[in-house]
Structure formats: structure tokens, C-alpha cells
Scaffold this active site. Structure first.
Site, PDB file in Angstrom:
ATOM      1  CD  GLU A 209      -2.304 -20.460  31.157  1.00  0.00           C
ATOM      2  OE1 GLU A 209      -2.633 -20.934  30.051  1.00  0.00           O
ATOM      3  OE2 GLU A 209      -2.908 -19.517  31.710  1.00  0.00           O
TER       4      GLU A 209
ATOM      5  CD  GLU B  65       5.185 -37.311  23.278  1.00  0.00           C
ATOM      6  OE1 GLU B  65       5.596 -38.301  23.893  1.00  0.00           O
ATOM      7  OE2 GLU B  65       5.399 -36.144  23.643  1.00  0.00           O
TER       8      GLU B  65
ATOM      9  CB  VAL C 214      -4.842 -25.596  27.128  1.00  0.00           C
ATOM     10  CG1 VAL C 214      -5.332 -25.177  25.755  1.00  0.00           C
ATOM     11  CG2 VAL C 214      -5.807 -26.585  27.764  1.00  0.00           C
TER      12      VAL C 214
ATOM     13  CE  LYS D 266      -2.509 -29.954  24.240  1.00  0.00           C
ATOM     14  NZ  LYS D 266      -1.530 -29.999  23.120  1.00  0.00           N
TER      15      LYS D 266
ATOM     16  CB  VAL E 281       6.906 -30.548  31.928  1.00  0.00           C
ATOM     17  CG1 VAL E 281       6.249 -29.325  32.561  1.00  0.00           C
ATOM     18  CG2 VAL E 281       6.410 -30.725  30.497  1.00  0.00           C
TER      19      VAL E 281
ATOM     20  N   GLY F  50      12.422 -35.740  17.026  1.00  0.00           N
ATOM     21  CA  GLY F  50      11.946 -35.686  18.401  1.00  0.00           C
ATOM     22  C   GLY F  50      10.762 -34.746  18.601  1.00  0.00           C
TER      23      GLY F  50
ATOM     24  CG  ASP G   6      -2.174 -33.475  22.651  1.00  0.00           C
ATOM     25  OD1 ASP G   6      -1.826 -33.627  23.826  1.00  0.00           O
ATOM     26  OD2 ASP G   6      -2.015 -32.398  22.032  1.00  0.00           O
TER      27      ASP G   6
END
Lengths: 424, 424
Positions: free
Chosen positions: B128, B189, B131, B204, B13, B186, B200
Site C-alpha cells: 500500500e 531528494e 503508491v 507508481k 519510513v 527537504g 518515480d
């Protein structure tokens, strides 16, 4: 301290804003952390105010007095049309009041002038409600996708047209029947021309194009074609070929030039836009960083539109008078693509006499113009008269296709002008 | 004057954010009217920086020095995990720097503490990217729908799970096969537990619940069930019944109490969420003023996530230091609904020996618990062993169904525990 809001016009949208500000001010304060208070309403028809609990709100018929009142920090122009809406907005901006409007036609014609006045006065001019009603699409394009270069926007932006086309598609009705019913049910304006001729969508298309590319785009630069020529036969052939017909606003960046057009188009059934039915709107955006995003919701109606207006008010209240809370600034003009240069695939519905050699003649002309055919449906023999021949082309330049059609429609085996629809 | 941005972490990221700030700063300035400048990058693995053109950018391994540098006004925490991410964010906030993070796990566990630190220091904390990646859903919920009371949110928020379920649905694969392929490609994870066990999505879900209802919701309050028990048989029966199976985060206001849950659910094929395939995310919101809206896009990946991070930076730059640009403020706690009290329809897949009277026994137990059956599919006779019996219930309370299933699964004609899925 609460931010004072003055609403000019208590009709459909204005009434929704009044209701929302009265009913939800507590939840707005809890969620957004700001107090927003309706302080003034200006409405010429006092009878319209009877349905609201306006305790503590000053009401009257004088919009100019509302604008001048020092308790009003945000002026909502919700009367629509060009004048006196434009004068009210300019007066408010010059009085250093923030302005919120839902007036897409006014913005489409006079957006740059109004934005310049807002900038000159250091106040905000917001118009989330002008495009796609309750969908926060202006915010998404302007802020949510701020990091992105926008490659293209495909929008279903007129609920009336989408309602008509949906019913034609899924209930087998003809255009005129559905239009009549839409008018009866109050979905369509009377006269419905602004909707069905595509002009309402063009206003929104112009606003989106200006916003995405930070440049002035004149309304005349937007190519417009409505849905009045779409027949039930077209909708049915499209379905057979794996498509549904939607009225789209299309905005694209083509090597730095801007394409802005409104017309019915064949959308592949597996595309999300094909699943947007009835009066709903949706906007599909392709951009360089976020890739594809889509925004869906109610594009019109009292409350959805009010949701957008009040969101703008809350934004202004949250943002306060930050000196760099600049309204929209237009950069240099960009070239506009001519519709003749658009590249794409096309749907052709020919109406021809069922004679030997028709297909050959048509295909020869298409071939001469470098238009090649991807698939073809020929209607079964019709002893009574002409039959439909439906063709889907491979990718071609629109002007080449138009040249071919000029010659095709002159053939003596062709009964009426060929109907052309673009393919998404 | 440009706003200085420091990025901590140049991984997936962080690298996307660095690329975007370098490539798109001009278009950001044109569209948003603010200059955003990458001034510092802190990354422990210097080798990661080779792919970027970091001329004029200070780089190093010391995140604390980056935070302290007076040229950095906005700190982006993009290293993920709880520590040292949490300490970096708190240090930045206490140094009166605005913070942008994509760290959903940290927010789910420590959101209130971090928001309180932001408020105390009069700076912004934005997330931002935490989520739904490139979809500006936090902005839509917080600002776009500011006028609304949120009734419910249904989100497809984990791309890996949606990819796995989509392939199971449309390519006839079993869970294990698709998971392996997702890991190979890929998409998932390693280990994939956070994704496929629903955690996960729960992070969120918790963030959305807190945001919609301006209240603290503990992660433990979110009911979580992953997709590991969904079989190809379930997916196929669902399709036969007119549904597709999606892992949903569901947040609802039930008479003032909050329902927050994550589990696979049967979504009607005509619902827009059913059309959200592969790695895409979408969030369907029902609210009192705007009614239904939906937001769709890429929920993960370097560039879509970067789009969200940079949008937050631009927002901070636009908003400046407006004194009322308050970060999130939590109101009083609200009661949380127990999953046992949830009302809904259910899909049951029983695995039973094919003997006379099975259906009668099962239906008698369901009836005693006030659970009634809307439809039923019985698999054809299977001489080798037990068969599937699939039932769709009418609306019922979950606890009643669970009570019935305790007794049903004890029947000697039942081969293995009944698989239950909720219906949207």
C-alpha cells in the site's frame, strides 16, 4: 469453488447488484482471484426480474427459503427499512451466513445488536454501501486507516442536499425551486424529509462515529439540523465572504469525548469539500498518522451503491472463514459532546429594521456574551422594509452565542429570528 | 495472540512504522480487533534507534536473522532500492513470512517475480505504501472497486513535482527557483532526477496499471516525460486558458489495450485534480460500476507512509492464513498502446519571430496533418526578439501532431522547438 450469493430485493440497489454480478464476474475473478456466483434472488414483485438474464439463478418470493438454502453463503439484504430487513439479517447470521447490507437506517438503529449476532456466529456483517454509496469509505476508515486514531471526519453524505445547495449556489435558485426540480428528476425521494431534514445524513454520521471510535453511539446522540432554512440570500452572502454552504456530517474526538453532528456549514472555497458539487459525496478525514485524506464519488444511485455491495461480497469471498475475520466489536461507551459546548465560528444573518443604533445594540449583547465579530456585511438601505445584516464571529462557544441570540432576537429592531450557520 | 512484526530499516519510513506500532497498538486492537506487536528491528546504523522506546523489542543489524526468527510473522522491508531489499523479501517469502514493503522501484522492476514467490509460499505480499503514501489507493483499487472494470486512472503521485508546479502556478516562480527551494526545505531528494524526470511517478504508474488490469506491464511500456521543460510562461498561459499544469500518471483501458503514461498535462480548473495543491497527491478513477471516485492525501513523508505500511500489517493480521487470501495473480499480457496513437487535445507554445504570415504558415502545416485549432493566444509584440504563440488543438492523434511539429519547427520564423503539453 464459487461462493454462492443470495440477493433479497431486486429494486434499485438489488437490481444493480444482480446486473454487476452477472456482467462482471469474470473481471472480478481475474482481479480479486475469487469466484462469486449469484445463485438466488428473492423478490416479492416478480415483474422486477424481467430486465435481468437470470439463467441458472433460482428466483422466488421467499426470502427465508433463500436464507436457508445451503448453496447461499452470503446473503445480501437490499430491501431497506427496519422490518422485515432486521429479521432476515438476524436469521441469516444465526444460520451462519455472511450478510451484506446497504441499510443505513437499520444499522443506525440496531447496529450493535446485528454486529453482536455476527460475532456470536463467527460470520461477517458488512455495510460499505450504507455510507457514501460507491466511495469505499467504510473500508478506508476501518482498514486503510487502521493504524490511525481518527481526529475528525467531515462528510458530504447526502447527494440530494448537495445537489440542492449546489444549484442554489451556482444557479441563484431558491430552496423550494431546486427541491421541486430534484423531485421531478428523481434525485430526491418523495417525501424528501429524510434527506432535507438531515436524518439520512445523521444515520451515516452515527455509523461513522461508531466505526471511528469503536463504540456505540446512539442515533439520538447525533445533533441534526437540515437545510430547509437555508435561503438563497445565505448562499449568496456566504459566497461573498469566500464560502460555500454544504450539509456536513461532522464526527470528532474532543479529548476522548465524541462530537457527532449534522448541519449546514460554511466551507471555505479553497477547501476540497467546497469543490464537491451536485449529487457527489465526499468524506474528509483527519487522523494522527496519515494526516488529511479525502474520498470522493457518487453517494447514491443504482450502480455506485451496487459497486459497494459487490465489493463487500468479494471481500468476504477473499477472506474466507479466517477465524479472526471478526466483524465489528464495540468497546466501552464514550461521553458525547453537547452541541452547546461545541467551539467554532458562526455566520449570523440578522433581519433588522434599518434604524440608527441597531448594530450597536446587537454588538453590545454579543460582547456581553463574549462573542466577538470578525466581519460584517450590511445590506444597502431598503425603503420597503427590514434589511439583512450578516456577521461572521470569531471562535466562540455555541451556548454563549445562543444566549446572545435569545436577547438579540427580542430587540424591537429585529424583524425575524436570526439565522445561524456554523463555519467549518 | 499478537502477530509478531519485524521491521528491516529504521530510516524515514521504518522509523515512522516503529513509532506507529509503539504508539497506536492499543487503538489498533480496539478498532481492528487484532493485536499487532513490534518484536524485531534490524538496522545497520544503531544510532538511528535512539529516538524510539524499544523496550521488549529485539534490535540488531542482521536482517536475515530477523527473517528467520520464528516470532516474526510479518517482515517489513523498508530499506528501499533493489538489493539487498529483493533478496530479503524473497528470503522472507520462502520462509513463509508475510511481507509488507514500500519499495515502489523494486515492485516496478520485479513485481511479478515477488508476487509469484508469495503465491508459491501461500503468504501475502502487500505494498500500500508504494503508491501515494497515506492514501489507501491500492486497497481502493484492489478491494473497494473489486466489482468494477477500471476505465481510467489519473494520478498526481509525486509530491515534489506537485509542490514545484503549484508554486510556479500560484507564486509566479520559475522551475529552477522552486526546485532549489524544495531541495533546501527537504521536500525533494538530492539529486531530484527520479522525481522531476517523472521516473518515480512511472514506477507508481506501472504498479497501478498491473493492478487495475491484472497483467504484467513492463516499466519500459510506460511513456515518461518529466516537468523540467515546463516554464512559468506555460503555467501562466494555461491559467489564462482555464487550466493548471499537473504531472499525471495516466492508465487507461483502450479497447482491451493498456495505455500507461506519465507526463505534465493541462487539467481544467474546475476538475477536482486541479484543486490538489502543493505536496498532496490524488488519484481520480473512472470505473464501470462506481463511476468516478477520487482519493486524496499525503503521498510521502514519514508518518503518512507509515500509516500505509501498518494498515497492510493489520490487514494481514485480520485476514490470518485464509487459504484463499491469494496475493496478486497476473493474467495474460495485454497489448500496450503506443504514445503516438494516443488521442487527445494539445497545448502548443510556439516561439516565433513576429513577422507577417507566421500564423498562416503554422496553421497550413497543422491543417495538412488534420490538426485543427480550438483557440490561440498571441503574445503582444516584442521588439527585442521572438514572441510566444499559444494554441490549443481540437482532439487529434498524437502522431499527426508530432508530424506537423517536425515541419513547423523547421520554419525559419520559428525560433526554438515548440513546447507541447497534453490536455486532460
Amino acid at each position: 469453488m464459487a461462493i454462492g450469493v443470495g440477493v433479497i430485493g431486486a429494486g434499485t440497489v438489488g437490481g444493480g447488484v444482480i446486473k454487476t454480478l452477472i456482467a462482471n464476474s469474470e473481471s472480478i475473478a481475474a482481479r480479486a482471484g475469487v469466484d462469486v456466483a449469484l445463485t438466488h434472488v428473492a423478490e416479492l414483485d416478480a415483474g422486477r426480474l424481467g430486465e435481468f438474464d437470470l439463467t441458472g439463478v433460482q428466483t422466488g418470493s421467499d426470502a427465508e427459503a433463500l436464507i436457508e438454502n445451503p448453496d447461499v453463503a452470503v446473503v445480501c439484504e437490499l430491501i431497506g427499512g427496519i422490518e422485515p430487513a432486521k429479521s432476515f439479517i438476524l436469521k441469516a447470521l444465526n444460520a451462519k451466513k455472511h450478510v451484506v447490507t446497504a441499510n443505513k437506517m437499520l444499522l443506525a438503529y440496531h447496529g450493535p445488536e446485528l454486529c453482536a449476532a455476527a460475532t456470536a456466529n463467527g460470520v461477517d456483517l458488512r455495510y460499505e454501501a450504507a455510507v457514501a454509496g460507491g466511495i469505499p469509505i467504510i473500508k478506508a476508515l476501518r482498514e486503510g486507516l487502521a493504524a490511525n486514531k481518527i481526529r475528525s471526519v467531515y462528510g458530504i453524505l447526502n447527494g440530494t442536499c448537495n445537489y440542492i445547495l449546489s444549484r442554489m449556489t451556482y444557479e441563484g435558485l431558491e430552496f423550494d425551486e431546486t427541491l421541486e426540480q430534484a423531485i421531478e428528476k428523481g434525485f430526491a425521494e418523495t417525501p424528501p424529509d429524510l434527506d432535507i431534514e438531515g436524518h439520512d445524513t445523521a444515520h451515516k454520521c452515527q455509523i461513522i462515529a461508531s466505526l471511528c471510535y469503536a463504540t456505540e453511539v446512539d442515533l439520538d446522540d447525533v445533533y441534526v439540523e437540515g437545510i430547509t432554512k437555508v435561503t438563497h440570500a445565505d448562499v449568496a452572502y456566504a459566497l461573498e465572504l469566500g464560502y460555500v454552504i454544504k450539509l456536513l456530517a461532522i464526527v470528532r474526538d474532543v479529548d476522548g469525548a465524541i462530537e457527532a453532528r449534522v448541519h449546514p456549514a460554511l466551507v471555505p472555497q479553497e477547501h476540497l469539500l467546497a469543490a464537491v458539487r451536485n449529487e457527489f459525496n465526499a468524506v474528509y478525514v483527519q487522523s494522527d498518522v496519515a494526516d488529511a485524506t479525502l474520498y470522493y464519488g457518487r453517494g447514491a444511485g443504482r450502480m455506485p451503491t451496487a459497486s459497494a455491495v459487490v465489493a463487500d461480497i468479494v471481500d468476504i469471498a477473499c477472506r474466507g472463514h479466517a477465524p479472526n475475520a471478526a466483524p465489528f466489536v464495540y468497546g466501552p461507551r464514550r461521553p458525547i459532546c453537547d452541541i452547546g459546548n461545541v467551539q467554532g465560528r458562526y455566520y449570523l444573518r440578522l433581519t433588522a429594521y434599518d434604524k440608527p443604533g441597531v448594530l450597536g445594540k446587537v454588538c453590545t449583547i454579543l460582547g456581553k456574551n463574549n462573542v466577538s465579530i470578525a466581519s460584517c456585511i450590511q445590506q444597502e438601505e431598503n425603503k420597503e422594509g427590514p434589511v439583512h445584516v450578516v456577521m461572521m464571529t470569531h471562535e466562540t462557544v455555541e451556548s454563549a452565542l445562543r444566549n446572545a441570540l435569545k436577547d438579540i432576537d427580542k430587540l424591537d429592531v429585529i424583524y425575524e429570528p436570526t439565522h445561524v450557520l456554523r463555519v467549518l
